[in-house]
Design an enzyme around this catalytic site. Structure first.
Site, PDB file in Angstrom:
ATOM      1  N   GLU A  86       0.826  -1.218   0.000  1.00  0.00           N
ATOM      2  CA  GLU A  86       0.000   0.000   0.000  1.00  0.00           C
ATOM      3  C   GLU A  86       0.857   1.264   0.000  1.00  0.00           C
ATOM      4  O   GLU A  86       1.716   1.445   0.881  1.00  0.00           O
ATOM      5  CB  GLU A  86      -0.932  -0.007   1.226  1.00  0.00           C
ATOM      6  CG  GLU A  86      -1.932   1.134   1.173  1.00  0.00           C
ATOM      7  CD  GLU A  86      -3.000   1.084   2.268  1.00  0.00           C
ATOM      8  OE1 GLU A  86      -3.097   0.073   2.981  1.00  0.00           O
ATOM      9  OE2 GLU A  86      -3.722   2.084   2.390  1.00  0.00           O
ATOM     10  N   LYS A 264      -7.378  -0.152  11.545  1.00  0.00           N
ATOM     11  CA  LYS A 264      -6.814  -0.671  10.294  1.00  0.00           C
ATOM     12  C   LYS A 264      -5.589   0.158   9.919  1.00  0.00           C
ATOM     13  O   LYS A 264      -4.558  -0.369   9.477  1.00  0.00           O
ATOM     14  CB  LYS A 264      -7.857  -0.641   9.173  1.00  0.00           C
ATOM     15  CG  LYS A 264      -7.428  -1.317   7.876  1.00  0.00           C
ATOM     16  CD  LYS A 264      -6.650  -0.425   6.933  1.00  0.00           C
ATOM     17  CE  LYS A 264      -6.263  -1.161   5.644  1.00  0.00           C
ATOM     18  NZ  LYS A 264      -5.386  -0.349   4.772  1.00  0.00           N
ATOM     19  N   ASP A 280       3.996 -13.698  12.056  1.00  0.00           N
ATOM     20  CA  ASP A 280       2.651 -14.117  11.664  1.00  0.00           C
ATOM     21  C   ASP A 280       1.693 -12.919  11.727  1.00  0.00           C
ATOM     22  O   ASP A 280       1.251 -12.520  12.812  1.00  0.00           O
ATOM     23  CB  ASP A 280       2.214 -15.242  12.608  1.00  0.00           C
ATOM     24  CG  ASP A 280       0.880 -15.865  12.238  1.00  0.00           C
ATOM     25  OD1 ASP A 280       0.063 -15.182  11.591  1.00  0.00           O
ATOM     26  OD2 ASP A 280       0.646 -17.024  12.606  1.00  0.00           O
ATOM     27  N   HIS A 378      -2.351  10.689  -0.206  1.00  0.00           N
ATOM     28  CA  HIS A 378      -2.431   9.299  -0.646  1.00  0.00           C
ATOM     29  C   HIS A 378      -2.494   9.222  -2.165  1.00  0.00           C
ATOM     30  O   HIS A 378      -1.813   8.418  -2.783  1.00  0.00           O
ATOM     31  CB  HIS A 378      -3.673   8.662  -0.025  1.00  0.00           C
ATOM     32  CG  HIS A 378      -3.806   7.214  -0.311  1.00  0.00           C
ATOM     33  ND1 HIS A 378      -2.974   6.275   0.267  1.00  0.00           N
ATOM     34  CD2 HIS A 378      -4.638   6.537  -1.122  1.00  0.00           C
ATOM     35  CE1 HIS A 378      -3.311   5.083  -0.176  1.00  0.00           C
ATOM     36  NE2 HIS A 378      -4.317   5.209  -1.019  1.00  0.00           N
TER      37      HIS A 378
HETATM   38  P1  NAD Z   1       8.968 -22.839  16.774  1.00  0.00           P
HETATM   39  O1  NAD Z   1       8.328 -23.994  17.455  1.00  0.00           O
HETATM   40  O2  NAD Z   1       9.486 -23.049  15.394  1.00  0.00           O
HETATM   41  O3  NAD Z   1      10.168 -22.275  17.655  1.00  0.00           O
HETATM   42  C1  NAD Z   1      10.078 -22.116  19.037  1.00  0.00           C
HETATM   43  C2  NAD Z   1      11.075 -23.018  19.722  1.00  0.00           C
HETATM   44  O4  NAD Z   1      12.396 -22.607  19.423  1.00  0.00           O
HETATM   45  C3  NAD Z   1      10.955 -22.947  21.223  1.00  0.00           C
HETATM   46  O5  NAD Z   1       9.957 -23.837  21.659  1.00  0.00           O
HETATM   47  C4  NAD Z   1      12.346 -23.300  21.699  1.00  0.00           C
HETATM   48  O6  NAD Z   1      12.470 -24.696  21.891  1.00  0.00           O
HETATM   49  C5  NAD Z   1      13.257 -22.910  20.514  1.00  0.00           C
HETATM   50  N1  NAD Z   1      14.095 -21.713  20.742  1.00  0.00           N
HETATM   51  C6  NAD Z   1      15.362 -21.537  20.304  1.00  0.00           C
HETATM   52  N2  NAD Z   1      15.849 -20.339  20.664  1.00  0.00           N
HETATM   53  C7  NAD Z   1      14.870 -19.710  21.339  1.00  0.00           C
HETATM   54  C8  NAD Z   1      14.762 -18.425  21.984  1.00  0.00           C
HETATM   55  N3  NAD Z   1      15.778 -17.554  22.007  1.00  0.00           N
HETATM   56  N4  NAD Z   1      13.591 -18.111  22.572  1.00  0.00           N
HETATM   57  C9  NAD Z   1      12.556 -18.979  22.568  1.00  0.00           C
HETATM   58  N5  NAD Z   1      12.615 -20.200  22.007  1.00  0.00           N
HETATM   59  C10 NAD Z   1      13.752 -20.574  21.392  1.00  0.00           C
HETATM   60  O7  NAD Z   1       8.007 -21.590  16.681  1.00  0.00           O
HETATM   61  P2  NAD Z   1       6.949 -20.953  17.661  1.00  0.00           P
HETATM   62  O8  NAD Z   1       7.410 -19.570  17.961  1.00  0.00           O
HETATM   63  O9  NAD Z   1       6.603 -21.836  18.808  1.00  0.00           O
HETATM   64  O10 NAD Z   1       5.677 -20.866  16.691  1.00  0.00           O
HETATM   65  C11 NAD Z   1       5.542 -19.836  15.746  1.00  0.00           C
HETATM   66  C12 NAD Z   1       4.833 -20.344  14.507  1.00  0.00           C
HETATM   67  O11 NAD Z   1       3.603 -20.958  14.848  1.00  0.00           O
HETATM   68  C13 NAD Z   1       4.490 -19.227  13.567  1.00  0.00           C
HETATM   69  O12 NAD Z   1       4.959 -19.591  12.284  1.00  0.00           O
HETATM   70  C14 NAD Z   1       2.965 -19.213  13.549  1.00  0.00           C
HETATM   71  O13 NAD Z   1       2.498 -18.843  12.280  1.00  0.00           O
HETATM   72  C15 NAD Z   1       2.616 -20.626  13.864  1.00  0.00           C
HETATM   73  N6  NAD Z   1       1.294 -20.918  14.433  1.00  0.00           N
HETATM   74  C16 NAD Z   1       0.418 -19.921  14.822  1.00  0.00           C
HETATM   75  C17 NAD Z   1      -0.803 -20.254  15.362  1.00  0.00           C
HETATM   76  C18 NAD Z   1      -1.721 -19.156  15.811  1.00  0.00           C
HETATM   77  O14 NAD Z   1      -1.332 -17.998  15.889  1.00  0.00           O
HETATM   78  N7  NAD Z   1      -2.994 -19.429  16.144  1.00  0.00           N
HETATM   79  C19 NAD Z   1      -1.155 -21.589  15.526  1.00  0.00           C
HETATM   80  C20 NAD Z   1      -0.245 -22.575  15.146  1.00  0.00           C
HETATM   81  C21 NAD Z   1       0.990 -22.246  14.617  1.00  0.00           C
END
Ligand code: NAD
Length: 428
Positions: A86, A264, A280, A378
């Site tokens: 945008e 928005k 996300d 805009h």
């Molecule tokens: P992930 O599981 O890939 O990574 C998180 C893991 O990384 C942690 O559990 C930990 O074991 C490790 N890690 C390594 N270094 C870390 C640090 N410095 N701090 C914290 N953890 C560290 O990802 P996630 O963050 O658990 O999930 C994010 C993804 O889930 C996004 O892609 C999102 O789109 C997706 N998702 C979203 C929803 C929702 O919003 N409703 C539902 C399901 C999945």
């Protein structure tokens, strides 16, 4: 519209290579060679990586990344990459941030990195008794959750607390357990979902009920980021402009029809940084809008008031579940590059900068609305898009856009006619 009489049931589509899938889609939709070439052109992401990120990949979509300048956040200057299709969005942040740079820019804070996972329990005859039976197991719950993610615990994160609520529903009372988990520098969806799923059989055993859903809540109200800034009245065009902006905020505060558009505008900035950093956007959008309605009435995510010295004071507060690891943040090379531009080392720092961008974006929109109207600025930028859509190329784009703005007719039909006239004048 061409209606294909081919079947959309394409056996083994997911097992094909990207090129084979594109071929199948081209056959189905009758795509010409130029369209197939466009879809097949590589962007700045390795096609193999794209193919592993999501399913059934045939192409990638490149979105421009612009840099917001003039931002000073907590005493430190930052350049902020914003991915958006945008026009005006990046320019608005630059302008708004410039007008509060001299007063110190943005002051930010966060409530923590706490995410919430929900476990839904149904079919218990005594929901209130069941609630207490779960609460009594706090230590066991903590051990089960932390056992799911030793790495997170090692990094200082993990289970922090739990809440158990009896929620009346159309199907009768259900017992909903909230696991509150510090996910450090991860957004944490996968981390907390795993904990909720692992805990579910124990909750069934302790209560005699049946667990259904086990998933995080996007209403991440334990992971709120805040930003505030002060714009001196003289820097923004005087007390009249300030009061107009405050009245614009009062409108958004009072009326959900206005608040939706107001918010928005905020999300124009927020989502652009969320996207640029591989986070996300839907999770953040869902959380922001749910938070805006948390008191039962949808309202503004920002607050605007006149300070003691007559300056305009703005404040924003919204859930910002973003991470530096996990999801696409770590694997998309452009997202990694954007994080390098930002120079952030923690998810909390990223959330604070995003909150500042959201506030700046809101300032820009409200100021335009309360003064010249949104269209003037805009449309000047949008004219470029209209010119390109009309077929202008190279230096024609800027010339045609300028003509459209001058004629106060940033319209497709005028652009086409004007381009024809420009080209005719050149060949004549
Ligand atoms: P992930 O599981 O890939 O990574 C998180 C893991 O990384 C942690 O559990 C930990 O074991 C490790 N890690 C390594 N270094 C870390 C640090 N410095 N701090 C914290 N953890 C560290 O990802 P996630 O963050 O658990 O999930 C994010 C993804 O889930 C996004 O892609 C999102 O789109 C997706 N998702 C979203 C929803 C929702 O919003 N409703 C539902 C399901 C999945």
């Amino acid at each position: 519209m061409t209606i294909s009489n081919l079947s959309s049931r394409i056996p083994g589509f997911h097992r094909m290579t990207t090129a084979e899938r594109l071929e199948a889609v081209a056959a189905f939709s009758g795509l010409d060679g130029a369209t197939v070439a466009q879809l097949g052109a590589p962007g700045n992401i390795d096609p193999h990586l794209a193919d592993h990120m999501i399913e059934n990949v045939v192409s990638t979509l490149s979105i421009p990344i612009g840099i917001a300048t003039n931002l000073r956040v907590d005493g430190k200057d930052v350049l902020v990459p914003m991915a958006t299709e945008e026009s005006s969005v990046v320019a608005a942040v630059c302008n708004s941030a410039r007008q509060c740079y001299e007063t110190g820019g943005f002051v930010t804070s966060v409530s923590g990195n706490l995410m919430i996972a929900q476990v839904q329990l149904v079919g218990v005859p005594d929901p209130h008794g069941a609630r207490l039976r779960i609460l009594e197991r706090r230590d066991e719950v903590a051990a089960i959750c932390d056992g799911c993610d030793p790495m997170l615990v090692q990094l200082g994160g993990g289970f922090r607390e739990m809440e158990v609520r009896v929620v009346p529903s159309l199907g009768g009372p259900m017992v909903v357990t909230h696991l509150i988990v510090d996910t450090r520098d991860a957004m944490g969806a996968n981390a907390v979902n795993t904990m909720a799923e692992t805990l579910a059989p124990s909750i069934e055993r302790w209560t005699g009920g049946r667990v259904l859903l086990r998933i995080l809540s996007n209403l991440a109200d334990r992971r709120v980021a805040r930003a505030r800034a002060t714009w001196p009245a003289e820097a923004i065009g005087g007390a009249g402009v300030r009061d107009g902006m405050i009245a614009a905020y009062h409108f958004a505060e009072a009326d959900p029809y206005r608040a939706a558009t107001h918010n928005k505008g905020i999300m124009n900035g927020v989502s652009a940084v969320v996207l640029a950093t591989g986070n996300d956007t839907r999770a953040v959008e869902a959380g922001a809008h749910a938070y805006a309605a948390r008191d039962g009435r949808y309202t503004s995510l920002t607050r605007w008031e006149a300070g003691a010295d007559g300056a305009l004071v703005g404040a924003i507060e919204l859930p910002l579940p973003v991470g530096l690891v996990g999801g696409a943040t770590k694997i998309h090379p452009t997202a990694r590059a954007c994080l390098k531009i930002l120079g952030v080392t923690t998810a909390a720092e990223l959330a604070r900068i995003i909150a500042a961008v959201g506030l700046a974006q809101n300032f820009g929109a409200m100021k335009a609305l309360a003064t010249t109207g949104i269209q003037q600025g805009h449309m000047a930028l949008h004219a470029n898009n209209v010119a390109i859509a009309a077929g202008a190329v190279g230096e024609e784009v800027a010339r045609l856009a300028a003509t459209l703005v001058e004629r106060r007719a940033v319209r497709q039909d005028v652009a086409v006619a004007e381009l024809e006239r420009m080209r005719g004048a050149r060949t004549a």
